[in-house]
Design a protein around this motif. Structure first.
Motif, PDB file in Angstrom:
ATOM      1  N   GLY A 190      26.033 125.681   9.137  1.00 40.62           N
ATOM      2  CA  GLY A 190      25.897 126.968   8.434  1.00 40.62           C
ATOM      3  C   GLY A 190      26.835 128.015   9.014  1.00 40.62           C
ATOM      4  O   GLY A 190      27.479 128.776   8.283  1.00 40.62           O
ATOM      5  N   ILE A 191      26.918 128.053  10.333  1.00 39.48           N
ATOM      6  CA  ILE A 191      27.837 128.994  10.987  1.00 39.48           C
ATOM      7  C   ILE A 191      29.282 128.580  10.666  1.00 39.48           C
ATOM      8  O   ILE A 191      30.125 129.404  10.335  1.00 39.48           O
ATOM      9  CB  ILE A 191      27.596 129.010  12.523  1.00 39.48           C
ATOM     10  N   GLY A 192      29.527 127.270  10.728  1.00 39.01           N
ATOM     11  CA  GLY A 192      30.881 126.750  10.512  1.00 39.01           C
ATOM     12  C   GLY A 192      31.445 127.042   9.138  1.00 39.01           C
ATOM     13  O   GLY A 192      32.641 127.321   9.001  1.00 39.01           O
ATOM     14  N   VAL A 193      30.599 126.984   8.112  1.00 36.76           N
ATOM     15  CA  VAL A 193      31.123 127.218   6.754  1.00 36.76           C
ATOM     16  C   VAL A 193      31.338 128.697   6.468  1.00 36.76           C
ATOM     17  O   VAL A 193      31.895 129.051   5.421  1.00 36.76           O
ATOM     18  CB  VAL A 193      30.233 126.593   5.636  1.00 36.76           C
ATOM     19  N   GLY A 194      30.915 129.544   7.394  1.00 32.78           N
ATOM     20  CA  GLY A 194      31.227 130.968   7.234  1.00 32.78           C
ATOM     21  C   GLY A 194      30.070 131.814   6.727  1.00 32.78           C
ATOM     22  O   GLY A 194      30.282 132.809   6.030  1.00 32.78           O
ATOM     23  N   MET A 230      15.596 132.420  17.214  1.00 37.56           N
ATOM     24  CA  MET A 230      15.746 133.045  15.895  1.00 37.56           C
ATOM     25  C   MET A 230      15.343 134.520  15.982  1.00 37.56           C
ATOM     26  O   MET A 230      14.409 134.875  16.697  1.00 37.56           O
ATOM     27  CB  MET A 230      14.846 132.345  14.868  1.00 37.56           C
ATOM     28  N   ALA A 231      16.028 135.326  15.241  1.00 41.16           N
ATOM     29  CA  ALA A 231      15.688 136.746  15.225  1.00 41.16           C
ATOM     30  C   ALA A 231      14.609 136.975  14.167  1.00 41.16           C
ATOM     31  O   ALA A 231      14.654 136.382  13.095  1.00 41.16           O
ATOM     32  CB  ALA A 231      16.932 137.552  14.876  1.00 41.16           C
ATOM     33  N   THR A 232      13.623 137.803  14.514  1.00 38.07           N
ATOM     34  CA  THR A 232      12.608 138.156  13.522  1.00 38.07           C
ATOM     35  C   THR A 232      12.987 139.495  12.911  1.00 38.07           C
ATOM     36  O   THR A 232      13.114 140.493  13.621  1.00 38.07           O
ATOM     37  CB  THR A 232      11.214 138.243  14.178  1.00 38.07           C
ATOM     38  N   ILE A 233      13.185 139.491  11.626  1.00 44.18           N
ATOM     39  CA  ILE A 233      13.635 140.705  10.942  1.00 44.18           C
ATOM     40  C   ILE A 233      12.584 141.080   9.910  1.00 44.18           C
ATOM     41  O   ILE A 233      12.020 140.202   9.236  1.00 44.18           O
ATOM     42  CB  ILE A 233      14.995 140.465  10.227  1.00 44.18           C
ATOM     43  N   VAL A 276       7.860 142.319   5.161  1.00 44.58           N
ATOM     44  CA  VAL A 276       7.545 140.919   5.465  1.00 44.58           C
ATOM     45  C   VAL A 276       8.473 140.448   6.583  1.00 44.58           C
ATOM     46  O   VAL A 276       9.684 140.611   6.485  1.00 44.58           O
ATOM     47  CB  VAL A 276       7.728 140.020   4.211  1.00 44.58           C
ATOM     48  N   GLU A 277       7.879 139.895   7.632  1.00 42.69           N
ATOM     49  CA  GLU A 277       8.710 139.412   8.752  1.00 42.69           C
ATOM     50  C   GLU A 277       9.225 138.009   8.462  1.00 42.69           C
ATOM     51  O   GLU A 277       8.465 137.138   8.027  1.00 42.69           O
ATOM     52  CB  GLU A 277       7.859 139.357  10.026  1.00 42.69           C
ATOM     53  N   GLU A 278      10.507 137.814   8.686  1.00 43.84           N
ATOM     54  CA  GLU A 278      11.091 136.479   8.493  1.00 43.84           C
ATOM     55  C   GLU A 278      11.954 136.153   9.691  1.00 43.84           C
ATOM     56  O   GLU A 278      12.548 137.036  10.297  1.00 43.84           O
ATOM     57  CB  GLU A 278      11.989 136.452   7.250  1.00 43.84           C
ATOM     58  N   ASN A 279      12.039 134.849   9.975  1.00 43.81           N
ATOM     59  CA  ASN A 279      12.937 134.390  11.030  1.00 43.81           C
ATOM     60  C   ASN A 279      14.289 134.065  10.420  1.00 43.81           C
ATOM     61  O   ASN A 279      14.359 133.299   9.463  1.00 43.81           O
ATOM     62  CB  ASN A 279      12.381 133.139  11.694  1.00 43.81           C
ATOM     63  N   VAL A 280      15.318 134.632  10.958  1.00 43.70           N
ATOM     64  CA  VAL A 280      16.659 134.311  10.475  1.00 43.70           C
ATOM     65  C   VAL A 280      17.557 133.968  11.662  1.00 43.70           C
ATOM     66  O   VAL A 280      17.255 134.326  12.800  1.00 43.70           O
ATOM     67  CB  VAL A 280      17.301 135.476   9.665  1.00 43.70           C
ATOM     68  N   VAL A 281      18.631 133.271  11.374  1.00 39.44           N
ATOM     69  CA  VAL A 281      19.605 132.942  12.411  1.00 39.44           C
ATOM     70  C   VAL A 281      20.832 133.813  12.185  1.00 39.44           C
ATOM     71  O   VAL A 281      21.374 133.844  11.072  1.00 39.44           O
ATOM     72  CB  VAL A 281      20.007 131.452  12.344  1.00 39.44           C
ATOM     73  N   THR A 282      21.242 134.507  13.222  1.00 38.42           N
ATOM     74  CA  THR A 282      22.423 135.358  13.103  1.00 38.42           C
ATOM     75  C   THR A 282      23.585 134.765  13.904  1.00 38.42           C
ATOM     76  O   THR A 282      23.385 133.901  14.749  1.00 38.42           O
ATOM     77  CB  THR A 282      22.130 136.774  13.652  1.00 38.42           C
ATOM     78  N   ARG A 283      24.760 135.288  13.614  1.00 37.17           N
ATOM     79  CA  ARG A 283      25.940 134.797  14.332  1.00 37.17           C
ATOM     80  C   ARG A 283      25.940 135.230  15.792  1.00 37.17           C
ATOM     81  O   ARG A 283      26.623 134.647  16.610  1.00 37.17           O
ATOM     82  CB  ARG A 283      27.214 135.253  13.628  1.00 37.17           C
ATOM     83  N   GLU A 284      25.169 136.294  16.079  1.00 40.05           N
ATOM     84  CA  GLU A 284      25.098 136.743  17.481  1.00 40.05           C
ATOM     85  C   GLU A 284      24.366 135.691  18.314  1.00 40.05           C
ATOM     86  O   GLU A 284      24.796 135.315  19.392  1.00 40.05           O
ATOM     87  CB  GLU A 284      24.343 138.082  17.602  1.00 40.05           C
TER      88      GLU A 284
END
Ligand SMILES: NC(=O)C1=CN([C@@H]2O[C@H](COP(=O)(O)OP(=O)(O)OC[C@H]3O[C@@H](n4cnc5c(N)ncnc54)[C@H](O)[C@@H]3O)[C@@H](O)[C@H]2O)C=CC1
Ligand SMILES: CC(=O)[C@](C)(O)C(=O)O
Ligand SMILES: [Mg+2]
Ligand SMILES: [Mg+2]
Length: 347
Positions: free
Chosen positions: A187-191, A1-4, A9-17
């Motif tokens: 989540g990635i699949g639905v766009g 997961m990318a920390t942005i 505030v730091e949050e973990n998110v999932v990116t398409r990369e």
């Protein structure tokens, strides 16, 4: 997961990369994704997943939306089925009926949730308010959600344009040990644009607040208040509508979307900036108590109760339509129809 870093505030998110489409396809390659319901989210999510190369079927009762599914290219007996047959064939069951209808169909859905299957929602509603909905998933299925933060209509449109809507995701139950990767792959699949993690309770409380608040309820309230004041002071409908809605949607909100509020301000006159900077705080202070009341009403379960009771009535569609008609036929929105018809690209 990318920390942005989100504003400090730091949050973990999932990116398409980091979770590309190929990976999502690999995770779900043996799954039959059954999208149950073809209302607003159903078409957006199922069509995006189909175009992304997933194995998707649709389950929809016969009627107008079934016909729409056929028009969208779903083939009866191959990729389009009656709900029970789709439930039988699916290994990931996407429960995309309206939240009230989910209550009625739950006993049927539950009977098809054999061990190893997954139950997917786009809202935390059914499970969070289980005392009211009776939706208590069996322990041997994975249960997760992906909640696109916007209308299914926009989810599809943005996908077609090569863009994406951000979604939240949450795992409620991990029976297989793979719930998380399946959920993210969906989540990635639905766009989705990027995916941020939440839990079912936080998803539903923030979502119910947002749609009743700035996204839908509050915005109409504030439009109506300003329009009425302008009209009461002798301004024409055209002037009042343009100064309340049209300029916002056509000129200013796209600038906010592109680069934030300060940038939109900076592209307006210094006169406008002076006024906006002086007035935003009084508006915040005036409305904050209403938002607090709203949040408490969501938190107590009152808003869920109202939604279930009202939307379970047999004539709820007709009643909603009456209320929408009242909005549509108000002077402000009739003026809006006229203003839109005069947009150069439409006339
Ligand atoms: N509308 C939206 O864009 C968004 C919806 N969601 C969530 O996604 C889920 C689906 O919502 P929508 O797409 O708005 O649903 P919807 O209100 O458009 O209804 C979906 C389908 O349910 C079917 N249906 C209704 N009652 C039924 C019944 N008794 N038996 C069988 N089928 C029935 C209808 O034929 C329709 O195809 C909900 O959990 C909602 O909160 C989340 C984000 C945005
Ligand atoms: C479009 C969306 O995300 C909403 C407003 O929460 C909904 O339709 O429930
Ligand atoms: Mg929402
Ligand atoms: Mg919602």
């Amino acid at each position: 997961m990318a920390t942005i870093n989100f504003g400090g505030v730091e949050e973990n998110v999932v990116t398409r990369e980091e979770f590309p489409l190929e990976k999502a396809r690999e995770v779900l390659k043996d799954e039959v994704i059954a999208v149950i319901g073809y209302g607003v989210q159903g078409p957006g999510q199922s069509l995006n997943m189909r175009d992304n190369g997933f194995n998707v079927i649709v389950g929809q009762r016969k009627g107008k939306t079934y016909d729409k599914a056929v028009q969208d290219g779903w083939v009866p007996g191959e990729t389009l089925f009656e709900i029970e047959e789709a439930l039988e064939r699916g290994t990931i069951i996407c429960f995309l009926l309206s939240d009230a209808a989910q209550i009625e169909l739950w006993p049927t859905v539950k009977s098809y949730l054999k061990p190893g299957k997954s139950l997917y929602f786009s809202h935390g509603f059914g499970v969070t308010y289980k005392e009211k909905t009776g939706i208590i998933p069996p322990a041997d299925v994975d249960v997760f959600l992906v909640a696109p933060k916007g209308s299914g209509t926009s989810l599809r449109r943005l996908f077609v344009e090569g863009k994406g809507l951000n979604s939240s995701f949450a795992i409620y139950q991990d029976a297989s040990g793979h719930a998380r990767e399946k959920c993210i792959a969906m989540g990635i699949g639905v766009g989705s644009g990027y995916l941020f993690e939440t839990d079912f309770y936080k998803e539903v409380t923030s979502d119910l607040t947002g749609e009743r608040g700035t996204l839908m309820g509050a915005i109409q309230g504030i439009f109506a208040a300003q329009y009425e004041v302008l009209r009461a002071n002798g301004h024409s409908p055209s002037e009042a509508f343009n100064e309340t809605v049209e300029e916002l949607t056509q000129s200013l909100m796209p600038l906010v979307a592109e680069n934030g509020m300060d940038w939109m301000y900076a592209n307006c006159s210094t006169t406008a900036q002076r006024g906006a900077l002086d007035w935003w705080k009084p508006f915040r202070d005036a409305t904050k108590p209403v938002f607090e009341r709203l949040y408490n009403s969501v938190k107590s379960g009152e808003q869920a109760e109202i939604s279930i009771t009202r939307n379970s009535q047999s004539d709820y569609r007709e009643k909603l339509e009456e209320e929408l008609k009242e909005l549509r036929e108000s002077e402000m929105w009739k003026a809006g129809t006229a203003v839109r018809s005069l947009r150069p690209e439409r006339s």
